[in-house]
Enzyme design. Sequence first.
Site, PDB file in Angstrom:
ATOM      1  N   ASP A 244      -6.868  -0.296   1.861  1.00 55.98           N
ATOM      2  CA  ASP A 244      -8.005   0.081   1.037  1.00 55.98           C
ATOM      3  C   ASP A 244      -8.095  -0.650  -0.304  1.00 55.98           C
ATOM      4  O   ASP A 244      -7.947  -0.080  -1.371  1.00 55.98           O
ATOM      5  CB  ASP A 244      -8.055   1.597   0.832  1.00 55.98           C
ATOM      6  CG  ASP A 244      -6.689   2.191   0.524  1.00 55.98           C
ATOM      7  OD1 ASP A 244      -5.709   1.447   0.521  1.00 55.98           O
ATOM      8  OD2 ASP A 244      -6.619   3.405   0.292  1.00 55.98           O
ATOM      9  N   THR A 245      -8.357  -1.930  -0.229  1.00 49.62           N
ATOM     10  CA  THR A 245      -8.813  -2.707  -1.372  1.00 49.62           C
ATOM     11  C   THR A 245     -10.052  -2.025  -1.942  1.00 49.62           C
ATOM     12  O   THR A 245     -10.839  -1.449  -1.205  1.00 49.62           O
ATOM     13  CB  THR A 245      -9.183  -4.127  -0.890  1.00 49.62           C
ATOM     14  OG1 THR A 245      -8.024  -4.774  -0.410  1.00 49.62           O
ATOM     15  CG2 THR A 245      -9.807  -4.950  -1.998  1.00 49.62           C
TER      16      THR A 245
END
Length: 433
Positions: A244-245
Amino acid sequence: MEAAESGRPGPAASSSSSSSSSSPPAAAEGEKTGPAAMRRSDRDGGADGRNVGFVLVHAGAGYHSESKAKEYKQVCKKACQKAIEKLQTGALAVDVVAAALIELEDSPFTNAGMGSNLNLSGDIECDASTMDGKSLNFGAVGALRGIKNPILVANKLLSEAQKGKLSAGRIPPCFLVGEGAHKWAVDHGIVPCPPDIMTTKFSLSAFRKNRRKLELAEKVETEMIQTKKRREVTENTNVTASLDTVGAVVVDHEGNVAAAVSSGGLAMKHPGRVGQAAVYGCGCWAENAGGHNVYSTAVSTSGCGEHLVRTMLARECSVALQSEDAHQALLETMQKKFVRSPFLACEDSVLGGVIVLRCCRCSMDSESALNTPALLVEFLWSHTTESMCVGYMSTQDGKAKVNTHISRLPPGAVAGQSLAIEGGVCRLRTSVN
C-alpha cells in the site's frame, strides 16, 4: 484476462461484471453517467468562484482487511481534509499534494513514511516523488533513510529546480538516493529523525514474521521440490506483504494539476532497492492541458514496484486519458498496458493500482446567458490487487463531505489477473477563464 468493473463509488458499490465496456464511471452523488452525462453534471464547488479545487487520494493497492477498514478510511479522510484546507487558502496544486501526502505518511497504517516496510537488514528506506503539471518539473528520492516525510524532500527538490541553475552553471538535481538524498535534505532545512522513530509495532512484527519465513526457506536447498517450496514461500511473502504505497492527485483553482506518491517499498526488499514511487513516469505523472493535450491529467500509482516500473503505468495512463471516454481509456490501458503487457509476459500475477483525474474548462450554465466558467473534473481508480482504499473531496461551499471507499475485486475474481474500475465526476465553479 477478465476486466471486472463497478459503476458506483462508495461503500455500497454495485456488483461488477466481466464486460470491458458496459459500466461508465459514476457521478460524485452516485447516479450512473456516461461521457455525455458527465458534461451535463451540475455539481459545483466554491460559493464565490474562488479557491476551488478537488483532491483524490489513495492509501494503496494491496490488501485492506475489514478489521482495519475504519483506520484506512480515516487516514484518507484526513489527507483529503488537509488538501482542501490548503486549496481554500489559494495554495497551488503541487503544494497541496505534498500536504496530503504528509498526512498519509504519518499514519502507522500505511506503507509510507512512519510504519513503512522494513528491508532485509531491518531498516526503513523510503521512495517518493511529485510532479507539477504546470511547470512539468519533477522531484524524487529513493532508498532514503532517517527522514520522517520523504515527500518533503521530493517537493523541495522540485521547488529548488524551479529556481534555475546552480553556481558555475550546474544543473540542479531532480532525483537523489541514499546518503546523498539524506545529506541534501538536511542541508536544505529538512529535519532528520532517528530511524527507530519510523518503525511501528505493526511493521516490526511483520518484519519478524517475514524473516522467520525466509530463514525457514533458506534451509531447503537440496532437492528440486525443496527449491520450489523455497521459491513459493518467498513469493507468498511478497504477495501478502503490504503493497500500500500512498498517493494523491489534485487540481487547484487555476486548473493546475499535480500528483505525488510515497512508499516504503516491498517487505523484505534488498537494501538500496528503489521502486516505482521514485521513478519518472512510473509512480506519478501530472501535465496541464496545452499543445496537443485537450485535458489536464494527474496520475498516482500503487502496487508491486517492479511491475509498475517495467510498464511506466503512470505515464501510460496520462497519455490514454486524452481520449474522449476516460473510463474506457483507463480500462483498456490497465488491460493492455499492464495486466497483459508484453513486458510482464512471464508474470503470473500482475499487481498494481492507479488513481487518475483529468479536467478541462467548461461552462456551468451552458444553456443560459450567464455562461459561468467552470472546471469539469473526472476521476477514476482501478486496481488488480484484492483491494484499494481511496478518498476524494471537493471545495464545494467549504462544506464538502469526504467520500472514502475500499474498492474490492468482485467475488471469484483473481488478484493479479482481473481488475476493478470505478469513479465519478464533478464541476467546480471558477472565476478563472
